[in-house]
Design an enzyme around this catalytic site. Structure first.
Site, mmCIF file in Angstrom:
data_model
loop_
_atom_site.group_PDB
_atom_site.id
_atom_site.type_symbol
_atom_site.label_atom_id
_atom_site.label_comp_id
_atom_site.label_asym_id
_atom_site.label_seq_id
_atom_site.Cartn_x
_atom_site.Cartn_y
_atom_site.Cartn_z
ATOM 1 N N ASP A 5 -8.598 3.502 131.341
ATOM 2 C CA ASP A 5 -8.237 2.084 131.431
ATOM 3 C C ASP A 5 -7.625 1.542 130.141
ATOM 4 O O ASP A 5 -7.424 0.326 130.022
ATOM 5 C CB ASP A 5 -9.458 1.252 131.832
ATOM 6 N N LYS A 10 -11.857 -3.596 123.384
ATOM 7 C CA LYS A 10 -11.232 -2.633 122.495
ATOM 8 C C LYS A 10 -9.853 -2.302 123.068
ATOM 9 O O LYS A 10 -9.599 -2.540 124.247
ATOM 10 C CB LYS A 10 -12.098 -1.403 122.320
ATOM 11 N N ASP A 58 -8.622 1.350 126.891
ATOM 12 C CA ASP A 58 -9.282 0.684 125.770
ATOM 13 C C ASP A 58 -9.688 1.654 124.658
ATOM 14 O O ASP A 58 -9.983 1.234 123.550
ATOM 15 C CB ASP A 58 -10.465 -0.184 126.233
ATOM 16 N N ARG A 59 -9.687 2.954 124.945
ATOM 17 C CA ARG A 59 -10.043 3.917 123.894
ATOM 18 C C ARG A 59 -8.800 4.495 123.243
ATOM 19 O O ARG A 59 -7.710 4.457 123.831
ATOM 20 C CB ARG A 59 -10.828 5.083 124.486
ATOM 21 N N ASP A 83 -7.540 6.340 127.061
ATOM 22 C CA ASP A 83 -8.357 6.759 128.200
ATOM 23 C C ASP A 83 -7.894 6.141 129.515
ATOM 24 O O ASP A 83 -6.842 5.502 129.581
ATOM 25 C CB ASP A 83 -9.830 6.419 127.939
ATOM 26 N N SER A 141 -13.281 3.628 133.505
ATOM 27 C CA SER A 141 -12.888 3.959 132.142
ATOM 28 C C SER A 141 -12.475 5.418 131.986
ATOM 29 O O SER A 141 -11.557 5.888 132.645
ATOM 30 C CB SER A 141 -14.022 3.579 131.191
ATOM 31 N N HIS A 142 -13.233 6.132 131.157
ATOM 32 C CA HIS A 142 -12.879 7.504 130.813
ATOM 33 C C HIS A 142 -13.469 8.515 131.785
ATOM 34 O O HIS A 142 -13.316 9.715 131.586
ATOM 35 C CB HIS A 142 -13.377 7.791 129.400
HETATM 36 C C1 G1P Z 1 -20.012 4.767 126.023
HETATM 37 C C2 G1P Z 1 -19.845 4.684 124.526
HETATM 38 C C3 G1P Z 1 -19.829 3.241 124.085
HETATM 39 C C4 G1P Z 1 -18.745 2.488 124.840
HETATM 40 C C5 G1P Z 1 -18.922 2.682 126.330
HETATM 41 C C6 G1P Z 1 -17.773 2.069 127.116
HETATM 42 O O1 G1P Z 1 -21.237 4.203 126.402
HETATM 43 O O2 G1P Z 1 -20.856 5.395 123.859
HETATM 44 O O3 G1P Z 1 -19.622 3.167 122.696
HETATM 45 O O4 G1P Z 1 -18.784 1.120 124.529
HETATM 46 O O5 G1P Z 1 -18.966 4.072 126.648
HETATM 47 O O6 G1P Z 1 -16.540 2.637 126.789
HETATM 48 P P1 G1P Z 1 -22.565 5.082 126.685
HETATM 49 O O7 G1P Z 1 -22.181 6.092 127.741
HETATM 50 O O8 G1P Z 1 -22.885 5.762 125.398
HETATM 51 O O9 G1P Z 1 -23.598 4.092 127.115
HETATM 52 ZN ZN ZN Z 2 -12.181 2.756 128.768
#
Ligand code: G1P
Ligand code: ZN
Length: 543
Positions: free
Chosen positions: A279, A376, A281-282, A277, A113-114
């Site tokens: 992948d 998302k 989804d953000r 981000d 992801s991010h």
């Molecule tokens: C974080 C975000 C959460 C999101 C997840 C995946 O998780 O807070 O809302 O769904 O990334 O993108 P966390 O690191 O807080 O567990």
């Molecule tokens: Zn992501």
């Protein structure tokens, strides 16, 4: 055929977190590490024989290697077809779309992801089920349980498949199909949004910048914004996915998407700015000299549902994760629909969407989406905003300010303390929990504590219970302080502190969020002893 069973020994650290298994690349590069996890996954699924598996990722380092391994293991474990995205490029929302459209058994998305990518950074693997959504906890826990005892995996001894060319390769009864990971998603967006209205918006001189942060959404944004909607070339910047994201941290927030933020607050700022981000989804939404808090973005999208043709018939309901601000509740109340409150993580929205209880969902962590898929969706949020801008013909700041005037403003901020010692983080959380009984009714500054607890959730559809989802200090005036430990990090612990205060008075809605929340910020630190326990005087990231 040439199926091998390879002896292996279990790893003890393959428990998926908030969103799949994420580790440093070096962890995944250990012999058998990826193979063990994939075998544990396949062992926890039943009925895969002859079925289709969708495969792709965000293009980060190690994607290519993992894709070839997974194709060979899918063959060896009885899948009939693997649909792999060309060059492996498939955003998380596009994977969800493709799984649903082709009624695949499930899909594997290779992404952290991010989190940053590259040889020394993070890699990840997530499994999505046939509804296109993230595997629920009963599957991720089953994978973990199997990973702890796994002593062999199955893999086919075949050549690597060329994933740079569209088309099918047959190996006995097994087919590898290399497909265009962009087109199905673009088609889906056309069913939800009126592209001709958006074309007119850009033709009228409307300007925007989309920063793909060298991650997966570049090709999607270029195709949609520049090719379909006629935005000028160059509207999309950092639009080519790179294995290390060009050294960027592909997280669309005020800290990591700073170039975009600076540009949007600079002299030649366009009307609209957005980023997504790793992948896809953000999303982060910005106007000319204006930042839209993700919780507000969710509320504004819901309040303006009529702007988008795919939603004009109305919303079934709204869902937000617990730490997300209560701005969406105000909109739900006005629309006469329900607003569900779920634990953090998109997987908790799936049942509600499958049961037709909600249309739009969102998280404060720059995640917004709807029941068009089960993830998302960053580009979707951008297109929704473009529809709102096209129909209202006001600036982003006017739209958000109007919203506050109508519904009140939920001042909101999240403070992250990254890379702290895990023992200190756990101690901080335990200490807070030991205070629950004495906190009830206590006065903290100008606030009175109504409830102090650890959030637990009973899924209204399947009755499953999820506990320990974050410490909540809820005040009698609706203000809140929430403390949670992140479930997505790969080193140490990350403490997230979520702060919220409601301001109905239109004369007091134009403060800077940090100033408006300053008393709550102080209370949050005093109550938890953040500075003394973590040794950190201030957060690493403020959003
Ligand atoms: C974080 C975000 C959460 C999101 C997840 C995946 O998780 O807070 O809302 O769904 O990334 O993108 P966390 O690191 O807080 O567990
Ligand atoms: Zn992501």
């Amino acid at each position: 055929m040439f199926i091998k069973t390879v002896a292996s020994t279990p790893f003890s650290d393959q428990r998926p977190g908030t969103s799949g298994l994420r580790k440093k690349v070096s962890v995944f590069e250990q012999p058998n590490y990826l193979e063990n996890f994939v075998q544990a996954l396949f062992n926890s699924l039943s009925g895969v024989t002859g079925k289709t598996l969708v495969l792709g990722g965000d293009g980060r380092y190690y994607n290519d290697t993992a894709i070839q391994t997974i194709i060979k293991m899918a063959l060896a474990n009885g899948f009939g077809r693997v649909m792999v995205a060309k060059d492996g490029i498939l955003s998380t929302p596009a994977a969800s779309c493709v799984i649903r459209k082709y009624q695949a058994f499930g899909g594997i998305i290779l992404s952290a992801s991010h989190n940053p990518g590259g040889k020394d950074d993070d890699f990840g693997i997530k499994y999505n089920t046939s509804n296109g959504g993230p595997a629920p906890e009963k599957i991720t826990e089953a994978i973990y349980a199997r990973s702890k005892t796994l002593n062999s995996y199955r893999i086919a001894d075949i050549d690597d498949v060329d994933i740079s060319v569209l088309g099918e390769t047959k190996i006995g009864d097994f087919t590898v199909e290399v497909f265009d990971g962009i087109s199905d998603y673009v088609e889906l967006m056309k069913t939800l949004f009126d592209f001709s209205d958006l074309k007119k918006l850009f033709a009228s001189g409307f300007t925007m910048r989309y920063d793909a942060l060298n991650a997966v959404t570049g090709p999607y944004a270029r195709r949609i914004l520049e090719e379909e909607l006629g935005a000028p070339k160059g509207t999309v910047v950092n639009g080519t996915p790179l294995p290390d994201f060009g050294g960027k941290h592909p997280d669309p927030n005020l800290t990591y998407a700073k170039d975009l933020v600076d540009y949007m607050f600079g002299d030649n700022a366009p009307d609209f700015g957005a980023a997504s981000d790793g992948d896809g989804d953000r999303n982060m939404i910005l106007g000319n000299h204006f930042y839209v808090n993700p919780s507000d973005s969710l509320a504004v999208i819901c309040a303006n549902y009529q702007s988008a043709k795919g939603y004009a018939d109305g919303l079934l309901g709204i869902a937000r994760s617990m730490p997300t601000s209560q701005a969406a509740n105000k909109v739900a109340d006005a629309l006469g629909i329900k607003c569900y409150e779920t634990p953090t993580g998109w997987k908790f929205f799936g049942n509600l969407m499958d049961a037709d209880k909600v249309t739009i969902c969102g998280e404060e962590s720059f995640g917004t989406g709807s029941n068009h898929i089960r993830e998302k969706d960053g580009v979707w949020a951008v297109l929704f905003w473009l529809n709102i801008l096209a129909s209202r013909r006001q600036s982003v700041s006017e739209i958000v300010t109007d919203h506050w005037q109508k519904f009140g403003r939920n001042y909101y901020s999240r403070h992250d303390y990254e890379g702290i010692d895990s023992t200190a983080a756990n101690g901080l959380m335990e200490n807070l929990q030991s205070k629950f009984a004495s906190l009830k009714g206590a006065k903290l500054g100008d606030y009175t504590v109504d409830i102090a607890d650890n959030f637990a959730y009973i899924d209204p559809i399947d009755g499953s219970e999820t506990t320990n989802q974050g410490v909540r200090i809820l005040f009698t005036d609706g203000s809140r302080i929430i403390y949670r430990l992140s479930g997505t990090g790969t080193s140490g612990a990350t403490l997230r502190v979520y702060l919220e205060k409601y301001e109905p008075d239109t004369a007091k809605q134009n403060q800077d969020a940090q100033s408006a929340l300053s008393d709550l910020i102080k209370i949050a630190d005093d109550l938890a002893g953040i500075a003394s326990r973590t040794g950190m005087e201030k957060p690493t990231v403020i959003t």
